[in-house]
Design a protein around this motif. Structure first.
Motif, PDB file in Angstrom:
ATOM      1  N   TYR A  21       0.896  -1.132  -0.083  1.00  0.00           N
ATOM      2  CA  TYR A  21       0.072  -0.055   0.013  1.00  0.00           C
ATOM      3  C   TYR A  21       0.924   1.442  -0.049  1.00  0.00           C
ATOM      4  N   ILE A  22       1.490   1.853  -1.020  1.00  0.00           N
ATOM      5  CA  ILE A  22       2.221   2.700  -1.197  1.00  0.00           C
ATOM      6  C   ILE A  22       1.853   4.060  -1.203  1.00  0.00           C
ATOM      7  N   HIS A  23       0.463   4.168  -2.119  1.00  0.00           N
ATOM      8  CA  HIS A  23       0.231   5.621  -1.971  1.00  0.00           C
ATOM      9  C   HIS A  23      -0.938   5.935  -1.328  1.00  0.00           C
ATOM     10  N   ARG A  24      -0.703   6.454  -0.148  1.00  0.00           N
ATOM     11  CA  ARG A  24      -1.681   6.602   1.102  1.00  0.00           C
ATOM     12  C   ARG A  24      -2.382   8.109   0.616  1.00  0.00           C
ATOM     13  N   PRO A  25      -3.689   7.978   0.472  1.00  0.00           N
ATOM     14  CA  PRO A  25      -4.462   9.079   0.311  1.00  0.00           C
ATOM     15  C   PRO A  25      -4.328  10.229   1.390  1.00  0.00           C
ATOM     16  N   GLU A  26      -4.582  11.485   0.894  1.00  0.00           N
ATOM     17  CA  GLU A  26      -4.465  12.671   1.887  1.00  0.00           C
ATOM     18  C   GLU A  26      -5.204  12.481   3.121  1.00  0.00           C
ATOM     19  N   ASP A  27      -6.812  12.053   2.608  1.00  0.00           N
ATOM     20  CA  ASP A  27      -7.792  12.110   3.588  1.00  0.00           C
ATOM     21  C   ASP A  27      -7.567  10.756   4.679  1.00  0.00           C
ATOM     22  N   GLU A  29      -9.859   9.197   6.601  1.00  0.00           N
ATOM     23  CA  GLU A  29     -10.844   8.418   6.508  1.00  0.00           C
ATOM     24  C   GLU A  29     -10.915   7.240   5.376  1.00  0.00           C
ATOM     25  N   THR A  30     -10.396   8.235   4.249  1.00  0.00           N
ATOM     26  CA  THR A  30     -10.141   6.964   2.968  1.00  0.00           C
ATOM     27  C   THR A  30      -9.134   6.260   3.142  1.00  0.00           C
ATOM     28  N   ALA A  31      -8.027   6.334   3.644  1.00  0.00           N
ATOM     29  CA  ALA A  31      -7.140   5.509   3.982  1.00  0.00           C
ATOM     30  C   ALA A  31      -7.582   4.342   5.229  1.00  0.00           C
ATOM     31  N   TYR A  32      -8.306   4.655   5.951  1.00  0.00           N
ATOM     32  CA  TYR A  32      -8.920   3.868   6.949  1.00  0.00           C
ATOM     33  C   TYR A  32     -10.144   2.925   6.452  1.00  0.00           C
ATOM     34  N   GLU A  33     -10.777   3.522   5.361  1.00  0.00           N
ATOM     35  CA  GLU A  33     -11.535   2.434   4.670  1.00  0.00           C
ATOM     36  C   GLU A  33     -10.938   1.574   3.609  1.00  0.00           C
ATOM     37  N   ASP A  34      -9.844   1.861   3.073  1.00  0.00           N
ATOM     38  CA  ASP A  34      -8.950   1.116   2.452  1.00  0.00           C
ATOM     39  C   ASP A  34      -8.239  -0.122   3.417  1.00  0.00           C
ATOM     40  N   VAL A  35      -7.914   0.405   4.500  1.00  0.00           N
ATOM     41  CA  VAL A  35      -7.477  -0.918   5.595  1.00  0.00           C
ATOM     42  C   VAL A  35      -8.535  -1.933   5.576  1.00  0.00           C
ATOM     43  N   ILE A  36      -9.888  -1.310   5.777  1.00  0.00           N
ATOM     44  CA  ILE A  36     -11.177  -2.382   6.114  1.00  0.00           C
ATOM     45  C   ILE A  36     -11.233  -2.959   4.756  1.00  0.00           C
ATOM     46  N   MET A  37     -10.982  -2.614   3.711  1.00  0.00           N
ATOM     47  CA  MET A  37     -11.133  -3.354   2.417  1.00  0.00           C
ATOM     48  C   MET A  37     -10.091  -4.361   2.360  1.00  0.00           C
ATOM     49  N   ALA A  38      -8.812  -4.020   2.731  1.00  0.00           N
ATOM     50  CA  ALA A  38      -7.721  -5.255   2.916  1.00  0.00           C
ATOM     51  C   ALA A  38      -7.952  -6.166   3.762  1.00  0.00           C
ATOM     52  N   ILE A  39      -8.554  -5.794   4.935  1.00  0.00           N
ATOM     53  CA  ILE A  39      -9.169  -6.704   6.179  1.00  0.00           C
ATOM     54  C   ILE A  39     -10.070  -7.650   5.482  1.00  0.00           C
TER      55      ILE A  39
END
Length: 169
Positions: A21-27, A29-39
């Protein structure tokens, strides 16, 4: 890191990083939702840096609190008695510890790393300037998470609690 509980690490064929996961978004909450998708996609847990407290809170608020690896998941010597927080602080002791683990991992399993950007970051990594090396920091934290004990004890007395029962007569 995929763990196999019944084999020694030397025998594992899949002991490797699963994605980057290289390009973390500025927002955030978007990054946290990406973590949920990975989980959800990988069926994995996360072991965050303690300076990102909002991630653990967001995961708890969204019903994914069980997917956070907390310090209590490690033995007392590893956690130094601190059991009330997710992940580990990013301090010199922790950085030294994950760099040591990364060196061992690379020497034993580095030939299986599938991510060229992570490999490049590992080659360029500066332990005194970790900010621009998210891929290396996350790889180090992943190795910490892979050391958390597995809870393989499951009470199988009443399998009916796990599955619906049907009469097929």
């Amino acid at each position: 890191i995929v763990r196999h509980s019944n084999k020694d690490k030397k025998e594992w064929k899949t002991h490797n990083f699963m994605f980057e996961y290289i390009h973390r978004p500025e927002d955030p909450e978007t990054a946290y939702e990406d973590v949920i998708m990975a989980i959800r996609y990988y069926g994995c847990s996360v072991f965050p840096e303690t300076n990102i407290k909002e991630l653990a809170k967001h995961l708890r608020d969204r019903g994914y609190g069980e997917c956070v690896i907390w310090r209590r998941d490690f033995d007392e010597d590893f956690i130094n008695g601190q059991q009330d927080d997710a992940g580990l602080a990013s301090n010199q002791e922790v950085i030294h510890s994950y760099v040591t683990r990364l060196i061992t991992f690379i020497n034993r399993h580095g030939h299986r790393i599938k991510f060229p950007r992570t490999i490049d970051a590992l080659l360029e990594f500066e332990p005194n300037n970790t900010t621009k090396y998210d891929a290396v920091v996350s790889a180090g934290y992943t190795l910490f998470a892979a050391e958390a004990p597995l809870d393989l004890e499951t009470d199988m007395d009443d399998i009916g609690e796990w599955f619906d029962e049907f009469d097929n007569s």
